[in-house]
Structure formats: C-alpha cells, structure tokens
Design an enzyme around this catalytic site. Structure first.
Site, PDB file in Angstrom:
ATOM      1  N   SER A  93       0.836  -1.196   0.000  1.00 48.64           N
ATOM      2  CA  SER A  93       0.000   0.000   0.000  1.00 48.64           C
ATOM      3  C   SER A  93       0.879   1.257   0.000  1.00 48.64           C
ATOM      4  CB  SER A  93      -0.971  -0.040   1.186  1.00 48.64           C
ATOM      5  OG  SER A  93      -1.962   0.944   1.065  1.00 48.64           O
ATOM      6  N   ASP A 124      -5.455  -3.519  -3.305  1.00 47.81           N
ATOM      7  CA  ASP A 124      -4.467  -3.245  -2.264  1.00 47.81           C
ATOM      8  C   ASP A 124      -3.677  -4.476  -1.823  1.00 47.81           C
ATOM      9  OD1 ASP A 124      -3.080  -2.262  -0.098  1.00 47.81           O
ATOM     10  OD2 ASP A 124      -4.838  -1.684   1.049  1.00 47.81           O
TER      11      ASP A 124
END
EC number: 3.1.1.-
Length: 386
Positions: A77, A215
């Site tokens: 991320s 993600d």
C-alpha cells in the site's frame, strides 16, 4: 483465520531453513520493510529520512541513498509507494527521490489523493489523481529497472491470488515486469477507498497478460515483513554475492521493519452492545482497522520469536507507534493539521524506547543500524575489488 494460517505456514517454513552458522558482516542480507496505512505513511517517511541522514553522515556522502544499503526493500500500500520512490531510478540511475522528499510529497499530493469523490455507490475516492501523479513521478520505469530488489504486493481479484512484484521473479514470470506506476496504484487500491486497477503486460510468448488488482494489504494484511524476508531468503540462496551461504540463518539477516502506527493500546474500543448496532459499512471499516492492528502485532511476534530463537534479536528492529489517537488513526485524513500531527508522531517516536525492557531509543537503534549498514557496504565493496 486464513491469513493467520498463511503467516504460520510461512513462519515455520522460514524457521525450518535456519542453521547455526554465523555469517560475516559482508555476507548479511539487508532488508527494509514498510507497512501500509495511507496518509500515515508520513510516520515511516520520518524514520527513513532520519536513517538516510545517518547513513550520509557516517559515510560522509550527501548523495548516499537507502537503495545503496538494502538488498531487499518491500512495501505494501503506501509502503509500496515509498518503496518505489526510493528505488526507482532517475536519468542518472540514482533514486529519483531522497528520503527527505517523501514527507513533502504527502503534503503536496495527499489532499488531492484523498479528495472525496461524492459517490454513494462507488469507492470513497476515484483514484484519478493518484494514478496521474504516479505516472508523472515514475514514468515508464518497470520493475527490472529498480535499483535494488523490491517486493511489492497486490491481490488479483480475478484469479483470487496474491501478486508479488520482484525483480528476481522476472526470469520465470516476465509478465510481472510491469510499470512501476501501475504497481504502485495497485498496491494502494484499498477496497472501499479506491477502485481496483486493471492493466496488461505481455508473457514471454508475447501473449497479453491481464491484471485486476487491489491493495497489497489484502495479501499481506498491511505488514509485508514476512514477504520481504521470504524474498531475501531466495536472494541469499540464488545470488552469487551470497554463494558461501548454504542455508539461511537469521544471523545473516538484518531486518528493519517500519510501521505506520496503530491504536492497539486502544484509543478506540468497542463493546458488544455498541457493535451490535453497526451496519455493513461500519463493520467493514472497523474490521479493516482491527485486522491491520492485529496482523501487525502477530507478524512482529512471529519474527521476533524466530530472531530470538537464533540469538539474533539485535538483527531485527521494528519501529512502530502503538498508541495513535484521534485523527492520526485515520488512513485518509489528509488535512494539513492531521499531517502535521503525523510528522510530530514520527519525530516523537524517534525519542521513545524500543521496548519497556530497554533504555535504547529508536533513534539510537537506527544509528546502530546505520553503522552496520555502512560497515557492511564498505566490506562488500572491498571484497569485490579483489
């Protein structure tokens, strides 16, 4: 449960490969791992700036960069974004960003990235600005051009499998040689917050290969330290620079793991009666926060245990703030006031003790790490010159 089981399997696989051999400093594998956490990436950015400054001071070289010292840099991320910033080359084949450039990046672009889209049926943010700025900053650079080994995770929602972008995988899987901006957007495309990312590359036969990614935290649950260690394990066994290493011992690993802060020494607590009134959206947000905090703790616990079991506890440093409060707990509060608070959190963290049982501060521990990294780099350069 599935994530915890995966962690345990990987943990025991790594543990099983260890031996009691003591490695020379120049043979150590150096690993930097950076957690996910949205705008809270400001916290590890402060730590990286301090460490890079120490390396420049120790080596008397203002051009020293983190990528010069770490064999593997992994991120998930926002940690994947930081990884790309410090490993993507500029026109002089040096990292396009110094560590000191990262916090200003968040202040300049954070408010535009986390600008509510106004949609009630789609994600909270449309992701257009994020993708645009990543394209501008990272250009057409691909994985193979990274200045050191990287490990950036994402998750493919079409194949239902994690996707790990590393240089060392490219010989077997050339389709993973994606553009860095595609990888960075994908690892940051947190469900609820940003749309998934679709892009294509090509296989060795020239066939189109599709990615449908979200993600990286879905694959590594926020803390990519175990992933980074597994990549380092393979590197140690395959890279000629580590040819004297027959099997992996944690005495041969130097791991720095940077968190983005949790509120696990709880600012936010919930009762069963309170949670019983929540709807699906409230539960999804709470579960994400709880899972990230819990997995961060468990990953640290697993790694600490194996390093201690091999009498190598000084080779592992986890830098984490466990008592975030108020707006600093939010991954998407990019107001100037909150970002200033996050800077303060990072700066204050440097002065805190590493543990309740040790008087050593994070600042002192990072100075020790910087000296080890510097000495190892010099020894390896000296060995290579013969």
């Amino acid at each position: 449960m599935a994530t915890t089981k995966s962690f345990l399997i990987l943990f025991f696989m790594i543990l099983a490969t260890t031996s009691s051999t003591c490695a020379k400093l120049e043979e150590m594998v150096t690993v930097l791992s950076i957690d996910g956490g949205g705008i809270k990436g400001i916290i590890p950015a402060i730590i990286l700036e301090f460490l890079e400054g120490q390396l420049q001071e120790v080596d008397n070289n203002k051009d020293a960069r983190l990528a010069d010292y770490f064999d593997v840099i992994g991120g998930t991320s926002t940690g994947g974004l930081l990884t790309a910033m410090i490993t993507t080359p500029n026109e002089n084949n040096r990292p396009f960003a110094a560590a000191k450039d990262i916090v200003p990046f968040y202040f300049e672009h954070g408010p535009h990235i986390f600008n509510y889209s106004g949609s009630i049926i789609g994600p909270m943010y449309d992701g257009k600005y994020l993708l645009q700025v990543l394209q501008e900053k990272l250009g057409e650079t691909r994985v193979h051009q990274a200045l050191t080994e990287v490990a950036i995770s994402s998750f493919d929602i079409k194949t239902n499998k994690p996707v790990i972008f590393t240089k060392s995988n490219l010989a077997k899987s050339p389709e993973l040689d994606a553009k860095m901006y595609d990888i960075c957007y994908s690892t940051a495309a947190a469900p609820i917050y940003f749309p998934p990312h679709y892009f294509i590359t090509h296989t060795s036969n020239g066939d189109i290969y599709e990615f449908n990614l979200v993600d990286g935290g879905v694959a590594t649950v926020g803390d990519p330290a175990l992933l980074s260690l597994s990549v380092a394990t393979r590197l140690a066994q395959e890279d000629p620079a580590f040819s004297s290493i027959k099997s992996l011992d944690y005495k041969q690993m130097l791991l720095l793991s940077l968190g983005t802060g949790t509120n696990s020494e709880f600012d936010k607590t919930y009762t069963a009666q309170e949670a019983a009134k929540w709807g699906p959206l409230r539960w999804m947000l709470a579960i994400q926060q709880m899972t990230n905090a819990a997995s961060s703790y468990m990953t640290d616990y697993y790694i600490s245990t194996v390093f201690q079991a091999r009498h190598s506890q000084n080779n592992y440093l986890r830098v984490q703030e466990n008592a975030l409060t108020g707006t600093t707990t939010e991954m998407d509060d990019a107001s100037e006031a909150n970002m200033e608070l996050l800077v303060q959190v990072g700066e204050t963290l440097l002065k805190k003790p590493v543990s309740k049982d040790s008087p050593e501060t994070y600042e002192e521990a990072l100075k020790r790490f910087a000296k080890l990294l510097s000495d190892r780099k010099k020894l390896r350069a000296s060995k290579a010159s013969y």
